[in-house]
Design a protein around this motif. Structure first.
Motif, PDB file in Angstrom:
ATOM      1  N   LEU A 170       2.786   4.897   1.105  1.00  0.00           N
ATOM      2  CA  LEU A 170       3.310   3.385   1.221  1.00  0.00           C
ATOM      3  C   LEU A 170       2.124   2.578   1.318  1.00  0.00           C
ATOM      4  O   LEU A 170       1.163   2.958   1.892  1.00  0.00           O
ATOM      5  CB  LEU A 170       4.287   3.450   2.300  1.00  0.00           C
ATOM      6  N   THR A 171       2.225   1.607   0.625  1.00  0.00           N
ATOM      7  CA  THR A 171       1.281   0.464   0.650  1.00  0.00           C
ATOM      8  C   THR A 171       1.807  -0.810   0.507  1.00  0.00           C
ATOM      9  O   THR A 171       2.931  -0.890  -0.062  1.00  0.00           O
ATOM     10  CB  THR A 171       0.089   0.643  -0.134  1.00  0.00           C
ATOM     11  N   TRP A 172       1.343  -2.035   1.273  1.00  0.00           N
ATOM     12  CA  TRP A 172       1.638  -3.319   1.182  1.00  0.00           C
ATOM     13  C   TRP A 172       0.873  -4.017   0.131  1.00  0.00           C
ATOM     14  O   TRP A 172      -0.192  -4.022   0.213  1.00  0.00           O
ATOM     15  CB  TRP A 172       1.965  -3.964   2.401  1.00  0.00           C
ATOM     16  N   ALA A 173       1.511  -4.750  -0.689  1.00  0.00           N
ATOM     17  CA  ALA A 173       0.834  -5.273  -1.910  1.00  0.00           C
ATOM     18  C   ALA A 173      -0.268  -6.540  -1.134  1.00  0.00           C
ATOM     19  O   ALA A 173       0.580  -7.366  -0.273  1.00  0.00           O
ATOM     20  CB  ALA A 173       1.815  -5.973  -2.961  1.00  0.00           C
ATOM     21  N   GLY A 214       3.667 -12.178   0.738  1.00  0.00           N
ATOM     22  CA  GLY A 214       3.568 -10.644   1.569  1.00  0.00           C
ATOM     23  C   GLY A 214       5.065 -10.119   1.606  1.00  0.00           C
ATOM     24  O   GLY A 214       5.501  -9.605   2.414  1.00  0.00           O
ATOM     25  N   GLY A 215       5.807 -10.038   0.339  1.00  0.00           N
ATOM     26  CA  GLY A 215       6.885  -9.234   0.341  1.00  0.00           C
ATOM     27  C   GLY A 215       7.277  -8.228  -0.756  1.00  0.00           C
ATOM     28  O   GLY A 215       8.287  -7.809  -1.029  1.00  0.00           O
ATOM     29  N   LEU A 216       6.036  -7.482  -1.039  1.00  0.00           N
ATOM     30  CA  LEU A 216       6.120  -6.595  -1.811  1.00  0.00           C
ATOM     31  C   LEU A 216       5.465  -5.200  -1.246  1.00  0.00           C
ATOM     32  O   LEU A 216       4.352  -5.219  -0.650  1.00  0.00           O
ATOM     33  CB  LEU A 216       5.336  -7.055  -3.173  1.00  0.00           C
ATOM     34  N   ILE A 217       6.276  -3.940  -1.398  1.00  0.00           N
ATOM     35  CA  ILE A 217       5.769  -2.904  -1.235  1.00  0.00           C
ATOM     36  C   ILE A 217       5.823  -1.730  -2.120  1.00  0.00           C
ATOM     37  O   ILE A 217       6.934  -1.787  -3.060  1.00  0.00           O
ATOM     38  CB  ILE A 217       6.752  -2.421  -0.060  1.00  0.00           C
TER      39      ILE A 217
END
Length: 458
Positions: A361-364, A372-375
């Protein structure tokens, strides 16, 4: 409430909803906890090479005694006797060692190999402290502390299944007169007397008592409470069970339960404790699917519905990442869920379920998604999913600290670059490329846009 979470014991204050933590002293993890009958101490069995069994004072949480040399790799179960003077412990593989301790003196009284396969449980008989029972993989065993010519010995007799199929025994309870009532893998109850099965109990119409294993049996005020892996709790009349006998060659006796409660369809209750709150009895149950439930088993006219107090991942967390813009973190695990937490408010905001377990898992980064709302999440079957976190009230995304109350996730894109488990995900620094790595020994590259388009692989 005390429960184990990997390398920590969580001490949960139910009134204040406040948690404290006690770390494993070895760092190898915690296998088992059990509480002294007077509630003045609790014992913690560690994992790791030659683990210790540590007795802590309560409520000060100071280590009081350390029991050494009880097992090789991990403790599987422990139980204090009713008067609280002794503790019995059983180890996991490779030794499966049963040890009875004088814990205040840190001395071993007796020890013996419990069995040659996994042992799930050991308990002292509540009425006769010189008798113990162990159960586990394909067996149940009845123990006596016997005085022989060469001193005190632990003598164990395996329960003989006779015509009944061999079964793993997860849960059992010792009855006041020395008989033992156990569960079975197929869900019926077995009444043991003198090391033999006296009778197998089922429901009318030859229906099993539970669908699947019975994880716990508890005697409570003249009633027997059973918790099954099918999500049901059933209450039976103790007298009927205690006096049960076979009526024909089948060895089965049909009995009707008095009450039942379906906690949930996908619930697997493996441990329950009874606590009195304001004079009213409630049961707290641990669900191995990752939850703690509060249950009302009074079956009165005003019975409360099962209440799920907390939910967690079941099993270890495979991947974790923190939002680039705010106090949010995302986690995933093999329990097939992705969860978002607000770690400043110490709460879970939302979760999403999938068909496969999550492994990466990583946060875009902000250059890809300024809000900051994409994973990006990788799964066991080689699929990568791009998930958008948003506020269902119409606000663009959970940003800042003003509207953390509601958040939801939706699937933006899914693609399957790999044939095996996804192990790594990364965005290039300027946010134009996205790479995925896998156990299939390939790395795929994608152009980052509204849709992720494959460029190539190595």
């Amino acid at each position: 409430l005390l429960y184990i979470a990997g390398n920590q014991i969580v001490l949960l204050d139910l009134k204040l909803k406040y948690q404290r933590y006690l770390r494993s002293s070895s760092g190898g993890g915690i296998g088992i906890i059990t509480v002294h009958p007077n509630k003045t101490h609790f014992a913690v069995g560690e994992k790791g090479w030659k683990p210790n069994m540590i007795i802590y004072e309560y409520p000060s949480l100071k280590p009081y005694r350390i029991l050494r040399g009880g097992t090789e790799e991990a403790y599987a179960f422990a139980d204090f006797n009713r008067s609280g003077t002794m503790i019995a412990t059983v180890g996991s593989s490779p030794d499966y060692m049963l040890t009875v301790w004088d814990w205040k003196q840190e001395k071993i009284i007796l020890r013996s190999k419990a069995f040659s396969q996994d042992v799930f449980k050991v308990t002292f008989s509540p009425e006769n402290e010189e008798q113990l029972t162990t159960s586990g993989s394909g067996h149940i065993k009845f123990w006596k502390m016997a005085l022989t010519f060469t001193g005190l010995k632990l003598q164990g007799a395996l329960g003989r299944f006779g015509k009944t199929a061999l079964t793993d025994i997860e849960g059992y309870v010792e009855l006041p007169d020395g008989k033992v009532l156990s569960g079975s893998e197929w869900g019926n109850m077995l009444l043991w007397e003198g090391g033999l099965i006296k009778v197998e109990l089922c429901r009318p119409g030859r229906k099993t008592c539970h669908q699947g294993p019975i994880n716990q049996l508890v005697l409570d005020e003249g009633e027997l409470v059973t918790a099954g892996s099918d999500g049901y709790i059933r209450v039976w009349d103790f007298e009927t069970i205690d006096t049960a006998d076979i009526v024909d060659d089948s060895g089965l006796l049909e009995i009707e339960h008095m009450n039942e409660l379906l906690v949930g369809k996908h619930v697997n209750l493996n441990c329950m404790v009874k606590i009195h709150e304001h004079g009213e009895p409630f049961w707290y149950a641990q669900d191995s699917k990752g939850a703690i439930w509060k249950l009302d088993l009074s079956f009165a006219n005003v019975t409360h519905d099962p209440e799920c107090l907390f939910t967690f991942h079941s099993g270890k967390i495979e991947a974790i990442a923190v939002s680039p813009v705010t106090y949010l973190m995302a986690t995933t695990a093999l329990d097939r869920s992705v969860r978002i937490y607000d770690f400043a408010a110490r709460m879970q905001l939302t979760e999403m379920k999938f068909k496969q377990g999550g492994t990466a898992l990583t946060w875009a980064p902000k250059v890809v998604n300024p809000k900051g709302g994409l994973i990006a999440v990788g799964f066991q079957d080689g699929v990568v999913r791009i998930i958008e976190l948003y506020d269902p009230k119409g606000l663009p995304v959970v940003a800042g600290r003003n509207n953390t109350g509601s958040a939801a996730m939706r699937l933006k894109q899914a693609f399957k670059p790999h044939t095996a488990t996804v192990t790594a995900l990364a965005y290039e620094r300027n946010g134009e490329l996205f790479a995925t790595g896998s156990k299939d020994k390939t790395v795929f590259f994608f152009a980052v846009d509204d849709k992720y388009d494959p460029i190539g692989f190595i």
